[in-house]
Scaffold this motif. Structure first.
Motif, PDB file in Angstrom:
ATOM      1  N   THR A   1       0.816  -1.214   0.000  1.00 19.88           N
ATOM      2  CA  THR A   1       0.000   0.000   0.000  1.00 19.88           C
ATOM      3  C   THR A   1       0.850   1.266   0.000  1.00 19.88           C
ATOM      4  N   ASN A   2       2.142   1.134   0.257  1.00 20.98           N
ATOM      5  CA  ASN A   2       3.030   2.285   0.272  1.00 20.98           C
ATOM      6  C   ASN A   2       3.831   2.334  -1.029  1.00 20.98           C
ATOM      7  N   GLU A   3       3.707   3.428  -1.728  1.00 17.73           N
ATOM      8  CA  GLU A   3       4.371   3.613  -3.025  1.00 17.73           C
ATOM      9  C   GLU A   3       5.884   3.428  -2.954  1.00 17.73           C
ATOM     10  N   PHE A   4       6.473   3.724  -1.811  1.00 17.91           N
ATOM     11  CA  PHE A   4       7.925   3.621  -1.659  1.00 17.91           C
ATOM     12  C   PHE A   4       8.414   2.223  -2.050  1.00 17.91           C
ATOM     13  N   PHE A   5       7.707   1.195  -1.595  1.00 23.57           N
ATOM     14  CA  PHE A   5       8.164  -0.176  -1.840  1.00 23.57           C
ATOM     15  C   PHE A   5       7.979  -0.580  -3.305  1.00 23.57           C
ATOM     16  N   ALA A   6       6.962  -0.034  -3.955  1.00 20.49           N
ATOM     17  CA  ALA A   6       6.796  -0.296  -5.384  1.00 20.49           C
ATOM     18  C   ALA A   6       7.967   0.281  -6.170  1.00 20.49           C
ATOM     19  N   ARG A   7       8.431   1.443  -5.746  1.00 27.83           N
ATOM     20  CA  ARG A   7       9.566   2.063  -6.428  1.00 27.83           C
ATOM     21  C   ARG A   7      10.868   1.310  -6.153  1.00 27.83           C
ATOM     22  N   VAL A   8      11.005   0.772  -4.933  1.00 23.50           N
ATOM     23  CA  VAL A   8      12.166  -0.069  -4.626  1.00 23.50           C
ATOM     24  C   VAL A   8      12.187  -1.278  -5.563  1.00 23.50           C
ATOM     25  N   TYR A   9      11.019  -1.888  -5.736  1.00 21.68           N
ATOM     26  CA  TYR A   9      10.923  -3.053  -6.627  1.00 21.68           C
ATOM     27  C   TYR A   9      11.312  -2.677  -8.059  1.00 21.68           C
ATOM     28  N   THR A  10      10.851  -1.537  -8.536  1.00 19.29           N
ATOM     29  CA  THR A  10      11.175  -1.097  -9.897  1.00 19.29           C
ATOM     30  C   THR A  10      12.678  -1.013 -10.103  1.00 19.29           C
ATOM     31  N   GLY A  11      13.385  -0.446  -9.131  1.00 18.83           N
ATOM     32  CA  GLY A  11      14.835  -0.336  -9.234  1.00 18.83           C
ATOM     33  C   GLY A  11      15.521  -1.685  -9.193  1.00 18.83           C
ATOM     34  N   ALA A  12      15.095  -2.559  -8.286  1.00 17.18           N
ATOM     35  CA  ALA A  12      15.704  -3.883  -8.168  1.00 17.18           C
ATOM     36  C   ALA A  12      15.479  -4.701  -9.430  1.00 17.18           C
TER      37      ALA A  12
ATOM     38  N   LEU B   1      21.191 -12.638   2.503  1.00 13.94           N
ATOM     39  CA  LEU B   1      20.176 -11.612   2.727  1.00 13.94           C
ATOM     40  C   LEU B   1      20.796 -10.236   2.574  1.00 13.94           C
ATOM     41  N   VAL B   2      20.153  -9.392   1.780  1.00 16.96           N
ATOM     42  CA  VAL B   2      20.526  -7.984   1.667  1.00 16.96           C
ATOM     43  C   VAL B   2      19.405  -7.168   2.287  1.00 16.96           C
TER      44      VAL B   2
ATOM     45  N   MET C   1      19.827  -4.863  -5.322  1.00 19.61           N
ATOM     46  CA  MET C   1      20.033  -5.976  -6.250  1.00 19.61           C
ATOM     47  C   MET C   1      21.504  -6.085  -6.621  1.00 19.61           C
ATOM     48  N   SER C   2      22.167  -4.968  -6.813  1.00 18.74           N
ATOM     49  CA  SER C   2      23.595  -4.992  -7.127  1.00 18.74           C
ATOM     50  C   SER C   2      24.392  -5.611  -5.978  1.00 18.74           C
ATOM     51  N   ALA C   3      23.991  -5.310  -4.757  1.00 18.52           N
ATOM     52  CA  ALA C   3      24.677  -5.883  -3.589  1.00 18.52           C
ATOM     53  C   ALA C   3      24.479  -7.394  -3.535  1.00 18.52           C
ATOM     54  N   LEU C   4      23.269  -7.865  -3.829  1.00 19.25           N
ATOM     55  CA  LEU C   4      23.020  -9.307  -3.824  1.00 19.25           C
ATOM     56  C   LEU C   4      23.853 -10.001  -4.894  1.00 19.25           C
ATOM     57  N   LEU C   5      23.916  -9.417  -6.084  1.00 14.37           N
ATOM     58  CA  LEU C   5      24.730  -9.995  -7.148  1.00 14.37           C
ATOM     59  C   LEU C   5      26.201 -10.060  -6.734  1.00 14.37           C
ATOM     60  N   ALA C   6      26.678  -9.021  -6.061  1.00 14.06           N
ATOM     61  CA  ALA C   6      28.071  -9.016  -5.604  1.00 14.06           C
ATOM     62  C   ALA C   6      28.317 -10.140  -4.604  1.00 14.06           C
TER      63      ALA C   6
ATOM     64  N   ARG D   1      32.048 -10.967  -4.465  1.00 15.61           N
ATOM     65  CA  ARG D   1      32.641  -9.633  -4.480  1.00 15.61           C
ATOM     66  C   ARG D   1      32.115  -8.816  -3.303  1.00 15.61           C
ATOM     67  N   PRO D   2      32.882  -7.846  -2.817  1.00 19.44           N
ATOM     68  CA  PRO D   2      32.367  -6.982  -1.748  1.00 19.44           C
ATOM     69  C   PRO D   2      31.280  -6.058  -2.282  1.00 19.44           C
ATOM     70  N   PRO D   3      30.146  -5.934  -1.590  1.00 17.75           N
ATOM     71  CA  PRO D   3      29.100  -5.011  -2.053  1.00 17.75           C
ATOM     72  C   PRO D   3      29.507  -3.565  -1.826  1.00 17.75           C
ATOM     73  N   GLY D   4      28.842  -2.650  -2.515  1.00 17.52           N
ATOM     74  CA  GLY D   4      29.134  -1.229  -2.359  1.00 17.52           C
ATOM     75  C   GLY D   4      28.840  -0.736  -0.951  1.00 17.52           C
ATOM     76  N   GLN D   5      29.491   0.328  -0.568  1.00 16.17           N
ATOM     77  CA  GLN D   5      29.336   0.899   0.767  1.00 16.17           C
ATOM     78  C   GLN D   5      28.818   2.331   0.681  1.00 16.17           C
ATOM     79  N   GLY D   6      28.330   2.842   1.816  1.00 18.68           N
ATOM     80  CA  GLY D   6      27.924   4.239   1.894  1.00 18.68           C
ATOM     81  C   GLY D   6      26.429   4.428   1.764  1.00 18.68           C
ATOM     82  N   ASP D   7      25.888   5.331   2.585  1.00 12.44           N
ATOM     83  CA  ASP D   7      24.460   5.622   2.551  1.00 12.44           C
ATOM     84  C   ASP D   7      24.115   6.482   1.336  1.00 12.44           C
TER      85      ASP D   7
END
Length: 343
Positions: free
Chosen positions: A83-94, A151-152, A310-315, A320-326
């Motif tokens: 119900t929260n648009e934020f999570f739909a947008r997260v899915y789009t990026g992943a 788990l990421v 998704m990039s972190a999971l692939l790493a 490979r080490p996943p990317g760092q930083g907020d």
């Protein structure tokens, strides 16, 4: 064939049992059953392993095998709600990053919100390469991932030890930006309309707001929790504004949905936004520009969160080490905030 002890009746055989029966190492069993033995072990040894596996009725651990080989090329994205648009947008990026690498992403809204998530199908672990979870705790994913799947965690406590990688937004800086914006407009009497959902991301917002206002001697803040929906936010705000004491000049909301409810409450009491009370949100959902006046809020790059997740999971899957930083966030000043009223 070199025979060792067979596993007790009714107990599922393991690769160790196959190795013992064939008289080889577990590593050799893994090579043979993973079809990676050619050039590394003899044909006779491979036959011994296969014969032992058939005799025992051994079936490889699909979860562990899929994790190593990437056979399913599927990730599960677990979110607290749709119900929260934020999570739909997260899915789009992943999903966009996954598609570039031949992966698919299955979206799963946890029936328990941020609480423990149930396995969505007979055995998620046998059908997945990894799990991405947004705004949840690692312990809530135990039934889905067991101890096999990486788990990421997105927008979650970076100190949680159950994750292979973390991807976070600079939530604290977002609340600092918002607080400084309102302080610069002369506001000193605040209400924090806080989400009643127990979550790391909302705890960070509360701490950041309290810290920012704690350094301002004449600033006061009252925290009012509310369920994360417009109606509950409106009711909580109406009760607060109708109560005793000096009226706040600014309502700082944990989310744009709460802010929409706060705006409705202000108008129902015959007051104006922002002339009498400024109202601010957080997230920059589509709702932020659908209300009037449009919301001053903090823009969160939700698609980038999904992409980085998704990039972190692939790493992790590739060793490979996943990317760092907020990820940085941005104050978007609109019509719902203005200088504090005099008096």
């Amino acid at each position: 064939m070199a025979h060792g002890s067979l596993p007790p009746g009714g107990v599922r055989p393991t690769s160790r049992d196959v190795a013992r029966l064939a008289g080889v190492s577990q590593a050799t069993v893994s090579l043979v059953l993973g079809e990676k033995w050619r050039g590394r072990v003899s044909e006779r040894t491979a036959d011994l392993v296969r014969d032992a596996a058939r005799e025992l009725g051994y079936r490889p651990n699909l979860a562990a095998r899929n994790l190593r080989l990437g056979r399913t090329r599927t990730a599960l994205l677990v979110v607290p709600a749709l119900t929260n648009e934020f999570f739909a947008r997260v899915y789009t990026g992943a999903a966009a990053v996954a598609a570039e690498h031949g992966f698919g992403v299955v979206l799963y809204p946890s029936p328990e919100g941020v609480g423990p998530a149930r396995d969505p199908f007979a055995s998620a672990r046998a059908a997945l390469d990894g799990v991405i979870a947004s705004s949840m705790a690692a312990e809530a994913l135990t039934d889905i991932r067991g101890s096999d799947l990486p788990l990421v965690m997105l927008d979650s406590d970076p100190a949680d030890p159950g994750a292979a990688a973390h991807v976070n937004l600079d939530i604290a800086d977002g609340m600092r930006q918002m607080t400084n914006h309102l302080l610069a407009l002369g506001h000193r009497r605040f209400v924090h309309l806080a989400s009643a959902v127990t979550s790391w991301t909302f705890d960070v917002r509360a701490r950041a707001l309290a810290t920012a206002l704690g350094s301002v001697p004449d600033a006061v803040v009252r925290t009012v929790p509310a369920p994360l929906d417009v109606g509950s936010a409106r009711e909580a705000t109406e009760r607060t504004l109708a109560g005793p004491g000096a009226r706040p000049t600014a309502i700082v909301c944990d989310d744009d949905i709460l802010a929409a409810g706060a705006c409705k409450a202000v108008r129902r009491l015959g007051l104006r936004v922002p002339e009498d009370i400024s109202v601010t949100g957080f997230d920059d959902l589509a709702l932020a520009t659908a209300v009037e006046p449009e919301l001053t809020t903090i823009r969160l790059p939700a698609e980038r969160v999904g992409e980085r997740g998704m990039s972190a999971l692939l790493a992790v899957l590739e060793g490979r080490p996943p990317g760092q930083g907020d990820l940085p966030v941005e104050l978007v000043a609109r019509g719902s905030s203005a200088p504090a009223p005099v008096g």
